[in-house]
Design a protein around this motif. Structure first.
Motif, mmCIF file in Angstrom:
data_model
loop_
_atom_site.group_PDB
_atom_site.id
_atom_site.type_symbol
_atom_site.label_atom_id
_atom_site.label_comp_id
_atom_site.label_asym_id
_atom_site.label_seq_id
_atom_site.Cartn_x
_atom_site.Cartn_y
_atom_site.Cartn_z
ATOM 1 N N ARG A 55 -51.350 13.533 12.585
ATOM 2 C CA ARG A 55 -50.587 12.605 11.752
ATOM 3 C C ARG A 55 -49.536 11.907 12.600
ATOM 4 N NH1 ARG A 55 -49.074 16.015 6.516
ATOM 5 N NH2 ARG A 55 -47.071 15.594 7.437
ATOM 6 N N SER A 56 -49.379 10.619 12.369
ATOM 7 C CA SER A 56 -48.386 9.873 13.139
ATOM 8 C C SER A 56 -47.010 9.946 12.492
ATOM 9 C CB SER A 56 -48.821 8.420 13.284
ATOM 10 O OG SER A 56 -48.993 7.849 12.010
ATOM 11 N N TRP A 57 -46.935 10.258 11.205
ATOM 12 C CA TRP A 57 -45.654 10.380 10.516
ATOM 13 C C TRP A 57 -45.602 11.714 9.791
ATOM 14 C CZ3 TRP A 57 -41.648 6.847 10.446
ATOM 15 C CH2 TRP A 57 -41.907 5.645 11.072
ATOM 16 N N LEU A 58 -44.451 12.374 9.874
ATOM 17 C CA LEU A 58 -44.208 13.599 9.114
ATOM 18 C C LEU A 58 -42.988 13.323 8.243
ATOM 19 C CD1 LEU A 58 -44.619 16.248 11.932
ATOM 20 C CD2 LEU A 58 -46.245 15.687 10.150
ATOM 21 N N GLY A 59 -43.210 13.173 6.969
ATOM 22 C CA GLY A 59 -42.106 12.798 6.092
ATOM 23 C C GLY A 59 -41.744 11.346 6.339
ATOM 24 N N ALA A 60 -40.472 11.095 6.634
ATOM 25 C CA ALA A 60 -40.002 9.720 6.805
ATOM 26 C C ALA A 60 -39.784 9.347 8.261
ATOM 27 C CB ALA A 60 -38.708 9.533 6.029
ATOM 28 N N VAL A 61 -40.151 10.224 9.181
ATOM 29 C CA VAL A 61 -39.923 9.953 10.604
ATOM 30 C C VAL A 61 -41.219 10.148 11.379
ATOM 31 C CG1 VAL A 61 -37.492 10.618 10.537
ATOM 32 C CG2 VAL A 61 -39.186 12.325 11.043
ATOM 33 N N PRO A 62 -41.318 9.527 12.557
ATOM 34 C CA PRO A 62 -42.503 9.730 13.383
ATOM 35 C C PRO A 62 -42.657 11.214 13.747
ATOM 36 C CG PRO A 62 -41.246 7.869 14.189
ATOM 37 C CD PRO A 62 -40.416 8.535 13.136
ATOM 38 N N ALA A 63 -43.898 11.644 13.919
ATOM 39 C CA ALA A 63 -44.185 13.054 14.193
ATOM 40 C C ALA A 63 -43.432 13.595 15.416
ATOM 41 C CB ALA A 63 -45.694 13.252 14.339
ATOM 42 N N PRO A 64 -43.361 12.888 16.556
ATOM 43 C CA PRO A 64 -42.621 13.444 17.700
ATOM 44 C C PRO A 64 -41.141 13.677 17.407
ATOM 45 C CG PRO A 64 -44.010 11.637 18.424
ATOM 46 C CD PRO A 64 -44.049 11.654 16.930
ATOM 47 N N VAL A 65 -40.538 12.798 16.617
ATOM 48 C CA VAL A 65 -39.126 12.971 16.270
ATOM 49 C C VAL A 65 -38.948 14.194 15.381
ATOM 50 C CG1 VAL A 65 -37.170 11.911 15.059
ATOM 51 C CG2 VAL A 65 -38.639 10.517 16.517
ATOM 52 N N GLU A 66 -39.812 14.339 14.390
ATOM 53 C CA GLU A 66 -39.730 15.499 13.498
ATOM 54 C C GLU A 66 -39.950 16.797 14.269
ATOM 55 O OE1 GLU A 66 -39.106 17.634 10.077
ATOM 56 O OE2 GLU A 66 -38.821 15.493 10.366
ATOM 57 N N ARG A 67 -40.902 16.798 15.179
ATOM 58 C CA ARG A 67 -41.130 17.997 15.982
ATOM 59 C C ARG A 67 -39.911 18.331 16.836
ATOM 60 N NH1 ARG A 67 -46.435 15.439 16.745
ATOM 61 N NH2 ARG A 67 -47.839 16.471 15.290
ATOM 62 N N ALA A 68 -39.253 17.310 17.397
ATOM 63 C CA ALA A 68 -38.049 17.545 18.199
ATOM 64 C C ALA A 68 -36.930 18.115 17.335
ATOM 65 C CB ALA A 68 -37.601 16.255 18.875
ATOM 66 N N LEU A 69 -36.784 17.609 16.110
ATOM 67 C CA LEU A 69 -35.758 18.128 15.209
ATOM 68 C C LEU A 69 -36.023 19.586 14.841
ATOM 69 C CD1 LEU A 69 -35.334 15.060 12.824
ATOM 70 C CD2 LEU A 69 -33.684 15.891 14.504
ATOM 71 N N VAL A 70 -37.269 19.895 14.566
ATOM 72 C CA VAL A 70 -37.623 21.277 14.233
ATOM 73 C C VAL A 70 -37.385 22.182 15.435
ATOM 74 C CG1 VAL A 70 -39.556 22.800 13.642
ATOM 75 C CG2 VAL A 70 -39.231 20.663 12.411
ATOM 76 N N HIS A 71 -37.716 21.708 16.626
ATOM 77 C CA HIS A 71 -37.492 22.498 17.841
ATOM 78 C C HIS A 71 -36.003 22.780 18.031
ATOM 79 C CE1 HIS A 71 -38.053 24.066 21.843
ATOM 80 N NE2 HIS A 71 -37.155 23.204 22.304
#
Length: 126
Positions: A55-71
């Motif tokens: 998926r290119s988007w997770l929620g309201a943000v791009p997937a790489p940004v969301e993954r960085a936030l979760v990390h």
């Protein structure tokens, strides 16, 4: 008819004149079956990865940004640091200040009523 691994894709990509003599009722039945069939055990591997890992988007943000936030949150939790949302903290401070102000006003009002009732009234001499 197109040969695909997914029944939904087959129904969506089929030409209108190819669907059983062009009957709208037949086409509607096929579309309902596709919608009600869902994306369960019959889904292709490509479809599953498209909706889960690719998926290119997770929620309201791009997937790489969301993954960085979760990390980052994971690292904070592992380090024992609280995860703080500054907006929530500001709202809490605002509520605390409002509650303190309301308490002070109530205390002053009660004091004014009580003190006024305790003082003896002076009688005027005529």
């Amino acid at each position: 008819m197109n040969t695909t691994t997914d029944a939904g894709t087959e129904v969506r990509t089929r030409a209108l004149d190819d669907s059983h003599e062009g009957s709208p009722v037949t086409r509607l039945v096929e579309l309902r079956a596709t919608v009600l069939g869902g994306r369960g055990p019959g889904a292709s591997t490509e479809e599953v990865t498209e909706h889960t890992r690719d998926r290119s988007w997770l929620g309201a943000v791009p997937a790489p940004v969301e993954r960085a936030l979760v990390h980052r949150q994971t690292e904070q939790v592992r380090a024992g640091e609280p995860i703080v949302n500054h907006r929530v903290l500001a709202e809490e401070r605002s509520r605390t200040v409002r509650a303190a102000a309301l308490g002070a006003v109530a205390a002053l009002a009660i004091r004014a009523v009580v003190v006024r009732g305790v003082r003896p009234r002076r009688h005027r001499r005529a």
